[in-house]
Design a protein around this motif. Structure first.
Motif, PDB file in Angstrom:
ATOM      1  N   VAL B  82      58.155  -3.029  13.221  1.00 16.19           N
ATOM      2  CA  VAL B  82      57.429  -4.154  13.865  1.00 16.19           C
ATOM      3  C   VAL B  82      56.139  -4.366  13.343  1.00 16.19           C
ATOM      4  CG1 VAL B  82      56.661  -4.994  16.052  1.00 16.19           C
ATOM      5  CG2 VAL B  82      58.547  -3.437  16.102  1.00 16.19           C
ATOM      6  N   PHE B  83      55.379  -3.129  12.520  1.00  9.38           N
ATOM      7  CA  PHE B  83      54.008  -3.564  11.932  1.00  9.38           C
ATOM      8  C   PHE B  83      54.153  -4.373  10.760  1.00  9.38           C
ATOM      9  CE2 PHE B  83      51.463  -2.270   8.285  1.00  9.38           C
ATOM     10  CZ  PHE B  83      50.333  -2.777   8.649  1.00  9.38           C
ATOM     11  N   LEU B  87      52.834  -8.066  10.177  1.00 11.38           N
ATOM     12  CA  LEU B  87      51.888  -8.583   9.116  1.00 11.38           C
ATOM     13  C   LEU B  87      52.467  -9.750   8.446  1.00 11.38           C
ATOM     14  CD1 LEU B  87      49.699  -7.309   7.297  1.00 11.38           C
ATOM     15  CD2 LEU B  87      51.092  -6.148   5.819  1.00 11.38           C
ATOM     16  N   ARG B  88      53.738  -9.847   8.408  1.00  8.65           N
ATOM     17  CA  ARG B  88      54.319 -10.941   7.727  1.00  8.65           C
ATOM     18  C   ARG B  88      53.993 -12.203   8.550  1.00  8.65           C
ATOM     19  NH1 ARG B  88      59.020  -8.819   6.688  1.00  8.65           N
ATOM     20  NH2 ARG B  88      60.050  -9.335   8.525  1.00  8.65           N
ATOM     21  N   ASN B  89      54.214 -12.010   9.909  1.00  7.40           N
ATOM     22  CA  ASN B  89      54.099 -13.208  10.721  1.00  7.40           C
ATOM     23  C   ASN B  89      52.680 -13.771  10.597  1.00  7.40           C
ATOM     24  OD1 ASN B  89      56.514 -13.052  11.610  1.00  7.40           O
ATOM     25  ND2 ASN B  89      56.157 -12.145  13.541  1.00  7.40           N
ATOM     26  N   THR B  90      51.550 -12.728  10.488  1.00  5.25           N
ATOM     27  CA  THR B  90      50.165 -13.083  10.501  1.00  5.25           C
ATOM     28  C   THR B  90      50.010 -13.959   9.245  1.00  5.25           C
ATOM     29  OG1 THR B  90      49.720 -11.037  11.523  1.00  5.25           O
ATOM     30  CG2 THR B  90      47.973 -12.269  10.597  1.00  5.25           C
ATOM     31  N   PHE B  91      50.721 -13.675   8.172  1.00  4.80           N
ATOM     32  CA  PHE B  91      50.427 -14.407   6.892  1.00  4.80           C
ATOM     33  C   PHE B  91      51.104 -15.814   7.074  1.00  4.80           C
ATOM     34  CE2 PHE B  91      48.758 -10.749   5.114  1.00  4.80           C
ATOM     35  CZ  PHE B  91      47.795 -11.111   4.541  1.00  4.80           C
ATOM     36  N   VAL B  92      52.460 -15.699   7.477  1.00  5.40           N
ATOM     37  CA  VAL B  92      53.135 -17.060   7.817  1.00  5.40           C
ATOM     38  C   VAL B  92      52.364 -17.879   8.918  1.00  5.40           C
ATOM     39  CG1 VAL B  92      55.258 -17.906   8.706  1.00  5.40           C
ATOM     40  CG2 VAL B  92      55.393 -16.110   7.299  1.00  5.40           C
ATOM     41  N   VAL B 265      51.924 -10.838  15.835  1.00  7.48           N
ATOM     42  CA  VAL B 265      50.895 -10.677  14.854  1.00  7.48           C
ATOM     43  C   VAL B 265      50.049  -9.446  15.037  1.00  7.48           C
ATOM     44  CG1 VAL B 265      50.546 -13.196  14.413  1.00  7.48           C
ATOM     45  CG2 VAL B 265      49.136 -12.182  16.059  1.00  7.48           C
ATOM     46  N   LEU B 266      49.152  -9.250  13.826  1.00  9.28           N
ATOM     47  CA  LEU B 266      48.574  -7.890  13.581  1.00  9.28           C
ATOM     48  C   LEU B 266      47.569  -7.589  15.009  1.00  9.28           C
ATOM     49  CD1 LEU B 266      47.385  -7.659  10.035  1.00  9.28           C
ATOM     50  CD2 LEU B 266      49.298  -6.349  11.294  1.00  9.28           C
TER      51      LEU B 266
END
Lengths: 472, 311
Positions: B82-83, B87-92, B265-266
């Protein structure tokens, strides 16, 4: 029923918009009108007062949730203040929205200052190291009122550390709520009694009337309860009685496979965005055929949509291949943090409150059940003739009394204690996500169970390292 | 006697001393700086160093006592799928939101500088999403995207574009789209106002000269307006990125990170781990991953500002 399901008309839109507005006003899960309209013969019990064991003075501050039934809070605030006047303590009560209580408790314990009594509607086991041992309070309540329900004890006592981190004076059952007018035509006028009947009947209702079932598979508390009920009924559980993770089992896989079928035939994607108010909103709007909830959604609909309220009936826990068990909907936990400035007054108030839990049951409109059956001897009468306007008046008689409802209810850690590890499993929504991954088709039942098992093991190993849970 | 005549009265002495103090640049600089410094130390520096300390500890929500655990929390966080998703979602979320914020902010800025009747009311209305508290606007969006009551669904259904409800927050792709849309909705006004200032600062004679030379709208846009307002566009983009990158309210209110952790997100995952799960150490580790990008953003903003000063 004249409440049409389809099509969407302008009138229907305004009806639903109006209900949505009512939903907002009614609050997060089940807000009720300020003054319960007593219609039956039930009367509130008389308050009981026992002199405190020691001379008390000073201030006492209490933090608790904003109850789903506001009349409870009105009663509680004056009840607490009156006690304070009698014993010479200045009592202050603060209510916080249920979603913000864990954050508030965590910040107070981290800061080492705040309220003398902290309350939440689920186990507070993860705060064990930051709170006082309440063995003396629990022993005294047992002396006065006898044996506590096992599931309430399991939610306030850590057998590994031999510590009562909390007092659990009350709980709330989690029956199934169904719409009779929808279930009657598909051959179940008294609603489903097994998970298989739920699948069969709800599939037919979805096909013929396009009304889905609402069992959440989302990151919120009701989804946790629904998921655990399904697991237990299939003979599966997160842990065994000795606090070892046993989730990865054929029984769990069978439960996940069942949920896949139930989702495919009877539910919509809304269950993945379920929140604490979804049960209420869906039931009041007449958009759900069956939900797993306390009586709160129905109580809300008594005011917001009486037609739906009169059409809503209840069933106890559904029978699965192994047993019939539902998770408690709410488990009250009262803790006294180590930073409490007036612990003696806090403990005395908890004793006084427990002595009078029958009043809490009444003023919550039979939402709260006591953890000691002797605390509310009138409950059986109230349930068979609802003082708050149920139609028919014996609608809640299926709950019987405290012991009858407890027979098909279990604490969230069942068959073990509600340890800090279980608290973290609940708080990080491992179980609803396990079901959702398979229901959405992203993973096979075997894969999703394996992943959830590993997550649980990680969580358990950390708490075991802190020596707060057994097993291993 | 002579001494008595030349002695300065006490009140004049005091005034003189005050005047001398108010004339001292160094003293004034410190007085003006102190509130900012105190604010940054108390609300930024101390929490930041606390987060670093917690990341190497076994502090839980129930037990604030500090025990050193080395890199254990980092290993546990990295071991969690999930981390990486968060992390990916935060950037996207940040990159897509930033692009949309810049493009739509620019368009809105052009509209706002145009001359038309009721311009001030339009400017006021446009600013509303930015001035509304994020939690409040997120709750409003929660109802707009509701699985049963969504008016958006109602409109789409009635114009015949959909047959069943969209379940915006129950389907991962739609849930992510919804979160990005809300970020863009609330940050475009800020970007538009920043860019509007840039557009208004372009001397009229430059625009006029390019028009006389035969440059059309698009040529003026790409060869005059954008180059001259680029530093401000960069500032708007970076503000948008920072606000999106660090925000958890929109995710927390709309989806709670669901369905199946797909929109975490993070910031939201840090909250769930640290407060929901009671593991402050892991929550701190996750939150620390916000730091490198924020540092980079801060450096870029400072560079952009310096560039503006040299124009």
């Amino acid at each position: 029923m004249t409440f049409e399901i389809d099509p969407w008309t302008r009138r229907r839109f305004f009806q639903l918009a109006g209900l949505a507005g009512a939903g907002v006003t009614l609050g997060a899960c089940a807000s009720e009108p300020e003054s319960p309209a007593e219609q039956g013969g039930g009367k509130a019990p008389s308050p009981v007062f026992n002199e405190p064991a020691t001379q008390l003075s000073g201030e006492l501050s209490i933090l608790l949730w904003s109850h789903f039934v506001p009349s409870h809070d009105t009663w509680f605030d004056s009840f607490a203040k009156e006690w304070g006047k009698k014993v010479g303590v200045n009592v202050r009560v603060d209510h916080v929205d249920v979603g913000n209580v864990p954050t508030q408790i965590a910040s107070e314990i981290q800061a080492g200052q705040g309220h003398d009594i902290l309350q939440y509607i689920a186990t507070l086991s993860e705060f064990e190291e930051g709170v006082l041992d309440l063995t003396d309070v629990n022993d005294e309540v047992a002396n006065r009122h006898g044996e506590q329900l096992a599931m309430c004890r399991e939610s306030s006592y850590n057998p590994h550390t031999d510590k009562f981190y909390a007092l659990a004076p009350g709980w709330v059952p989690d029956p199934g709520n169904f719409r009779k007018s929808l279930w009657e035509p598909v051959g179940f006028p008294d609603g489903p009694s097994t998970w298989d009947e739920l699948l069969q009947g709800s599939s037919e209702i979805k096909k013929s009337q396009n009304v889905p079932v609402g069992l959440g598979m989302s990151q919120e508390i009701d989804s946790n309860m629904a998921g655990h009920a399904l697991l237990w009924s299939h003979g599966a559980s997160v842990q065994d009685a000795n606090e070892n993770v046993v989730l990865d089992s054929p029984e769990t896989i069978a439960a996940v496979e069942f949920m896949q079928k139930l989702f495919k035939n009877s539910m919509t994607d809304e269950v993945f965005s379920w929140n604490a108010s979804s049960n209420n909103e869906g039931l009041i709007a007449g958009e759900l055929s069956y939900i797993l909830n306390s009586i709160s959604a129905w109580r809300s609909s008594q005011e917001a949509n009486p037609e739906v309220a009169n059409d809503t009936f209840f069933v106890p826990a559904l029978e699965g291949p192994e047993t019939a068990l539902a998770a408690q909907h709410v488990m009250y936990n009262y803790v006294v943090p180590k930073h409490a400035k007036n612990p003696d007054a806090a403990k005395e108030f908890l004793l006084h409150f427990t002595d009078n839990f029958g009043l809490a049951t009444y003023h919550s409109r039979l939402y709260d059940f006591p953890s000691w059956s002797s605390l509310s001897p009138q409950l059986g009468d109230w349930l068979s003739s609802d003082p708050f306007g149920a139609k028919p008046a014996d609608k809640l008689s299926f709950l019987g009394d405290v012991d009858t409802a407890a027979e098909w209810s279990a604490s969230i850690g069942h068959p073990g204690p509600s340890s800090p590890a279980i608290g973290e499993v609940i708080g990080t929504f491992v179980i609803p996500n396990m079901f959702a991954r398979a229901a959405r088709g992203g993973m096979s039942p075997e894969q999703t169970v394996k992943r959830a098992h590993e997550e649980c093991q990680r969580i358990f190993s950390r708490w075991r390292k802190r020596d707060l849970i057994g097993g291993g | 006697m002579a001494e008595t005549l030349t002695e300065t009265p006490p009140r004049q002495k005091l005034d003189g001393a005050r005047q001398r103090l108010s004339d001292r640049d160094g003293f004034l600089a410190w007085i003006f700086l102190v509130p900012t410094v105190v604010y940054i130390v108390v609300l930024v520096a101390i929490p930041f160093f606390l987060a670093i300390a917690f990341a190497f500890s076994d502090v839980t929500s129930g037990n604030p006592s500090y025990d050193w655990v080395g890199l254990e929390n980092f290993y546990r966080v990295f071991d969690d799928a999930v981390f990486w998703q968060a992390l990916r979602n935060t950037f996207v979320f940040t990159v897509i939101s930033m692009l949309l914020i810049v493009v739509l902010g620019k368009v809105l800025a052009m509209v706002l500088v145009a001359d038309f009747k009721g311009k001030w009311i339009v400017r006021f209305l446009v600013l509303l999403p930015w001035t509304t508290p994020v939690a409040l606007s997120s709750v409003t969006w929660l109802w707009l995207l509701h699985s049963i009551y969504s008016p958006i669904d109602w409109v789409l259904r009635n114009v015949g574009l959909i047959e069943e409800n969209s379940y915006f927050l129950g389907r991962p792709a739609l849930a992510m789209g919804s979160i990005i849309a809300v970020h863009v909705w609330r940050l475009v006004p800020l970007a538009a106002v920043i860019m509007m200032v840039g557009i208004l600062s372009i001397p009229d004679d430059i625009t006029e000269a390019s028009r006389i030379d035969g440059a059309g709208f698009w040529r003026r846009m790409f060869e005059v307006t954008i180059p001259l307002t680029f530093p401000l566009i960069a500032v708007a983009a970076l503000f948008g990125a920072i606000f999106t990158f660090t925000d958890m309210a929109v995710v927390y209110v709309l989806t709670g990170g669901g369905p199946t952790n797909s929109t975490h997100v993070l910031a939201s995952w840090s909250f769930v781990r640290g407060i929901g799960g009671g593991d402050i150490g892991q929550g701190a580790v996750i939150a620390l991953f916000l730091f490198p990008l924020l540092l980079a953003a801060a450096i870029l903003i400072l560079r952009a500002v310096r560039k503006m000063e040299t124009i």
